[in-house]
Design a protein around this motif. Structure first.
Motif, PDB file in Angstrom:
ATOM      1  N   GLU A 196      98.528  76.177  50.599  1.00 45.91           N
ATOM      2  CA  GLU A 196      99.339  75.146  49.940  1.00 45.91           C
ATOM      3  C   GLU A 196     100.819  75.118  50.321  1.00 45.91           C
ATOM      4  OE1 GLU A 196      98.514  75.680  45.826  1.00 45.91           O
ATOM      5  OE2 GLU A 196      96.553  74.676  45.953  1.00 45.91           O
ATOM      6  N   PRO A 197     101.483  76.252  50.579  1.00 53.18           N
ATOM      7  CA  PRO A 197     102.907  76.183  50.943  1.00 53.18           C
ATOM      8  C   PRO A 197     103.190  75.353  52.187  1.00 53.18           C
ATOM      9  CG  PRO A 197     102.324  78.419  50.312  1.00 53.18           C
ATOM     10  CD  PRO A 197     101.042  77.657  50.405  1.00 53.18           C
ATOM     11  N   TYR A 198     102.179  75.145  53.036  1.00 49.92           N
ATOM     12  CA  TYR A 198     102.379  74.402  54.277  1.00 49.92           C
ATOM     13  C   TYR A 198     101.840  72.971  54.203  1.00 49.92           C
ATOM     14  CZ  TYR A 198     103.634  78.893  56.350  1.00 49.92           C
ATOM     15  OH  TYR A 198     104.235  80.094  56.639  1.00 49.92           O
ATOM     16  N   LEU A 199     101.666  72.490  53.009  1.00 50.84           N
ATOM     17  CA  LEU A 199     101.219  71.103  52.835  1.00 50.84           C
ATOM     18  C   LEU A 199     102.368  70.242  52.320  1.00 50.84           C
ATOM     19  CD1 LEU A 199      97.675  71.726  51.282  1.00 50.84           C
ATOM     20  CD2 LEU A 199      98.282  71.368  53.689  1.00 50.84           C
ATOM     21  N   ASP A 200     103.606  70.603  52.680  1.00 51.56           N
ATOM     22  CA  ASP A 200     104.783  69.874  52.225  1.00 51.56           C
ATOM     23  C   ASP A 200     105.234  68.852  53.282  1.00 51.56           C
ATOM     24  OD1 ASP A 200     105.792  71.505  54.197  1.00 51.56           O
ATOM     25  OD2 ASP A 200     107.182  72.577  52.899  1.00 51.56           O
ATOM     26  N   ASP A 201     106.302  68.121  52.987  1.00 48.03           N
ATOM     27  CA  ASP A 201     106.771  67.060  53.881  1.00 48.03           C
ATOM     28  C   ASP A 201     107.234  67.597  55.226  1.00 48.03           C
ATOM     29  OD1 ASP A 201     106.196  65.131  52.011  1.00 48.03           O
ATOM     30  OD2 ASP A 201     108.238  65.033  51.203  1.00 48.03           O
ATOM     31  N   ARG A 202     107.971  68.715  55.218  1.00 46.24           N
ATOM     32  CA  ARG A 202     108.432  69.282  56.488  1.00 46.24           C
ATOM     33  C   ARG A 202     107.252  69.634  57.382  1.00 46.24           C
ATOM     34  NH1 ARG A 202     108.782  74.364  58.559  1.00 46.24           N
ATOM     35  NH2 ARG A 202     110.318  74.642  60.266  1.00 46.24           N
ATOM     36  N   SER A 203     106.260  70.276  56.812  1.00 47.60           N
ATOM     37  CA  SER A 203     105.088  70.669  57.591  1.00 47.60           C
ATOM     38  C   SER A 203     104.348  69.453  58.129  1.00 47.60           C
ATOM     39  CB  SER A 203     104.147  71.514  56.731  1.00 47.60           C
ATOM     40  OG  SER A 203     104.772  72.715  56.318  1.00 47.60           O
ATOM     41  N   ARG A 204     104.251  68.409  57.316  1.00 44.09           N
ATOM     42  CA  ARG A 204     103.557  67.208  57.774  1.00 44.09           C
ATOM     43  C   ARG A 204     104.238  66.609  58.997  1.00 44.09           C
ATOM     44  NH1 ARG A 204     102.016  66.617  52.271  1.00 44.09           N
ATOM     45  NH2 ARG A 204     104.059  65.801  51.637  1.00 44.09           N
ATOM     46  N   GLY A 205     105.577  66.616  59.019  1.00 45.79           N
ATOM     47  CA  GLY A 205     106.292  66.094  60.166  1.00 45.79           C
ATOM     48  C   GLY A 205     106.007  66.888  61.430  1.00 45.79           C
ATOM     49  N   ILE A 206     105.926  68.215  61.293  1.00 43.29           N
ATOM     50  CA  ILE A 206     105.635  69.068  62.448  1.00 43.29           C
ATOM     51  C   ILE A 206     104.203  68.866  62.920  1.00 43.29           C
ATOM     52  CG2 ILE A 206     105.453  71.461  63.235  1.00 43.29           C
ATOM     53  CD1 ILE A 206     107.692  72.119  61.194  1.00 43.29           C
ATOM     54  N   VAL A 207     103.279  68.752  61.982  1.00 43.39           N
ATOM     55  CA  VAL A 207     101.877  68.519  62.338  1.00 43.39           C
ATOM     56  C   VAL A 207     101.735  67.212  63.113  1.00 43.39           C
ATOM     57  CG1 VAL A 207      99.572  68.002  61.427  1.00 43.39           C
ATOM     58  CG2 VAL A 207     100.914  69.887  60.459  1.00 43.39           C
ATOM     59  N   GLU A 208     102.425  66.166  62.675  1.00 41.45           N
ATOM     60  CA  GLU A 208     102.333  64.885  63.381  1.00 41.45           C
ATOM     61  C   GLU A 208     102.866  65.010  64.803  1.00 41.45           C
ATOM     62  OE1 GLU A 208     100.662  62.246  62.372  1.00 41.45           O
ATOM     63  OE2 GLU A 208     100.148  63.517  60.646  1.00 41.45           O
ATOM     64  N   ALA A 209     103.915  65.801  64.987  1.00 48.17           N
ATOM     65  CA  ALA A 209     104.441  66.016  66.335  1.00 48.17           C
ATOM     66  C   ALA A 209     103.434  66.761  67.209  1.00 48.17           C
ATOM     67  CB  ALA A 209     105.752  66.798  66.263  1.00 48.17           C
ATOM     68  N   VAL A 210     102.759  67.736  66.623  1.00 47.21           N
ATOM     69  CA  VAL A 210     101.734  68.484  67.360  1.00 47.21           C
ATOM     70  C   VAL A 210     100.579  67.569  67.735  1.00 47.21           C
ATOM     71  CG1 VAL A 210      99.990  70.304  67.142  1.00 47.21           C
ATOM     72  CG2 VAL A 210     102.334  70.723  66.363  1.00 47.21           C
ATOM     73  N   VAL A 211     100.150  66.731  66.806  1.00 45.35           N
ATOM     74  CA  VAL A 211      99.045  65.812  67.070  1.00 45.35           C
ATOM     75  C   VAL A 211      99.422  64.828  68.175  1.00 45.35           C
ATOM     76  CG1 VAL A 211      97.667  63.928  66.099  1.00 45.35           C
ATOM     77  CG2 VAL A 211      98.052  66.017  64.766  1.00 45.35           C
ATOM     78  N   LYS A 212     100.645  64.336  68.137  1.00 48.14           N
ATOM     79  CA  LYS A 212     101.112  63.410  69.165  1.00 48.14           C
ATOM     80  C   LYS A 212     101.122  64.082  70.533  1.00 48.14           C
ATOM     81  CE  LYS A 212     104.987  60.370  70.367  1.00 48.14           C
ATOM     82  NZ  LYS A 212     106.322  59.872  69.945  1.00 48.14           N
ATOM     83  N   ALA A 213     101.593  65.318  70.588  1.00 50.24           N
ATOM     84  CA  ALA A 213     101.599  66.054  71.851  1.00 50.24           C
ATOM     85  C   ALA A 213     100.179  66.281  72.355  1.00 50.24           C
ATOM     86  CB  ALA A 213     102.313  67.394  71.664  1.00 50.24           C
ATOM     87  N   ALA A 214      99.280  66.625  71.440  1.00 46.78           N
ATOM     88  CA  ALA A 214      97.887  66.862  71.820  1.00 46.78           C
ATOM     89  C   ALA A 214      97.245  65.598  72.379  1.00 46.78           C
ATOM     90  CB  ALA A 214      97.101  67.364  70.609  1.00 46.78           C
ATOM     91  N   ASP A 215      97.504  64.471  71.745  1.00 48.57           N
ATOM     92  CA  ASP A 215      96.950  63.208  72.230  1.00 48.57           C
ATOM     93  C   ASP A 215      97.436  62.905  73.641  1.00 48.57           C
ATOM     94  OD1 ASP A 215      95.593  62.824  69.876  1.00 48.57           O
ATOM     95  OD2 ASP A 215      97.079  61.464  68.995  1.00 48.57           O
ATOM     96  N   GLY A 216      98.715  63.147  73.890  1.00 53.09           N
ATOM     97  CA  GLY A 216      99.274  62.869  75.206  1.00 53.09           C
ATOM     98  C   GLY A 216      98.744  63.785  76.289  1.00 53.09           C
ATOM     99  N   LEU A 217      98.427  65.015  75.920  1.00 54.19           N
ATOM    100  CA  LEU A 217      97.943  65.997  76.893  1.00 54.19           C
ATOM    101  C   LEU A 217      96.426  66.001  77.044  1.00 54.19           C
ATOM    102  CD1 LEU A 217     100.209  69.013  75.820  1.00 54.19           C
ATOM    103  CD2 LEU A 217     100.402  67.716  77.950  1.00 54.19           C
ATOM    104  N   GLY A 218      95.737  65.403  76.078  1.00 57.55           N
ATOM    105  CA  GLY A 218      94.287  65.478  76.080  1.00 57.55           C
ATOM    106  C   GLY A 218      93.784  66.819  75.591  1.00 57.55           C
ATOM    107  N   TRP A 219      94.609  67.486  74.767  1.00 58.18           N
ATOM    108  CA  TRP A 219      94.243  68.767  74.179  1.00 58.18           C
ATOM    109  C   TRP A 219      93.894  68.556  72.712  1.00 58.18           C
ATOM    110  CZ3 TRP A 219      98.433  72.970  75.664  1.00 58.18           C
ATOM    111  CH2 TRP A 219      98.670  72.934  77.050  1.00 58.18           C
TER     112      TRP A 219
END
Length: 319
Positions: free
Chosen positions: A241-264
């Motif tokens: 639960e501590p990592y389900l906050d707004d800051r974490s969500r922003g980082i997760v979205e950045a990771v997902v975007k990077a993964a989509d671009g790399l095909g990872w």
């Protein structure tokens, strides 16, 4: 899988470790067998456990697989002592790093694993209730007796790490720590302030736990809590639960975007970022299933492009 030295020591391990925190509780024998087989088939050697995991159940289960799934000498077994499975009134695991407790726990660990030595034995937590010199003397005894080959610490702050390593290095023959195991991920970079500089200065290898941000960096919690996830269980929900906050969500979205671009996958992006940080020896990853673990093992062939690495560094930087 590539091998790395643990700090300045002669101990070498795979650059990815297999975590077994849920073995014997959420992970049964059949699943554990499949995970260990997949990990070793990929060239993995470092397997991390602890006496506190399932009150010894993790070590017991790992012990049943030694000599069957993999030869004992083909693994680097890392385990920990000093943290009890019982909880105090604040919900924290009980701490006892006294000489008596540590050495008694070590003997029980060896019985559960069915082996005569542990490759890397780590003090699981710092305790203010026991003089540090007593705790470290237990490491000396364990190493000098041959029951432990290398010693380390876990969850120590920067000053605690420096004090322990400096004390041990002051007198020849003491068991100088070769590693520190700490939480480190794109969602938690607090160790960069003091622990990583201390480890670098003192020649300790860093073994990050929860390199996937307690599972959040896989992206599985973007739209809610899956019924089969750790956050859906009563004993691990507070862990996530501590990592389900707004800051974490922003980082997760950045990771997902990077993964989509790399095909990872997002997990590969997050894991590659931690694995290749300065000073890191081997992130320790735990998986719910062998299929999930195989997906993570694919990161061995991955290296983040510098521009992606820098972008993730920026978006996850601490204020």
């Amino acid at each position: 899988m590539q091998q790395r030295s643990v700090g300045a020591s002669g101990l070498r391990v795979s650059r990815l470790g297999l975590g077994t925190m849920t073995w014997g509780r959420d992970t049964d024998e059949h699943e554990a067998r499949d995970q260990l087989a997949a990990f070793t088939a990929a060239g993995g050697t470092l397997v991390d456990t602890a006496a506190a995991y399932g009150d010894g159940a993790s070590e017991t289960l790992l012990g049943t697989l030694l000599g069957d799934v993999v030869a004992r000498d083909d693994l680097v077994i890392a385990t920990k002592a000093g943290l009890g499975a019982r909880r105090d009134v604040a919900g924290r695991g009980t701490r006892d790093t006294s000489r008596r407790s540590l050495l008694t726990t070590l003997d029980a660990t060896l019985r559960r694993l069915g082996t005569d030595r542990v490759d890397l034995w780590q003090v699981h937590v710092w305790s203010d209730d026991t003089p540090l010199e007593e705790t470290l003397a237990a490491l000396d005894t364990a190493v000098s007796s041959g029951r432990v080959l290398y010693a380390g610490v876990s969850n120590y702050t920067g000053w605690q790490t420096a004090r322990a390593a400096t004390w041990q290095a002051a007198v020849p023959g003491r068991a100088v720590p070769v590693s520190t195991q700490v939480e480190y991920s794109l969602l938690n970079r607090a160790v960069e302030a003091e622990v990583l500089p201390a480890a670098d200065a003192l020649g300790l290898g860093v073994l990050p736990w929860s390199p996937l941000g307690r599972g959040v960096l896989t992206g599985k919690y973007r739209t809610g809590t899956p019924s089969d996830s750790r956050a859906a269980t009563s004993h691990l929900s507070s862990f996530v639960e501590p990592y389900l906050d707004d800051r974490s969500r922003g980082i997760v979205e950045a990771v997902v975007k990077a993964a989509d671009g790399l095909g990872w996958t997002p997990a590969e992006v997050a894991l590659a970022w931690v694995r290749d940080r300065p000073g890191v020896t081997a992130p320790v990853v735990g998986a719910r299933t062998a299929q999930q673990l195989r997906g993570l093992l694919g990161v061995e062939e991955r290296t983040l492009p510098p521009e992606i690495d820098e972008a993730l560094d920026d978006v996850s930087a601490l204020d």
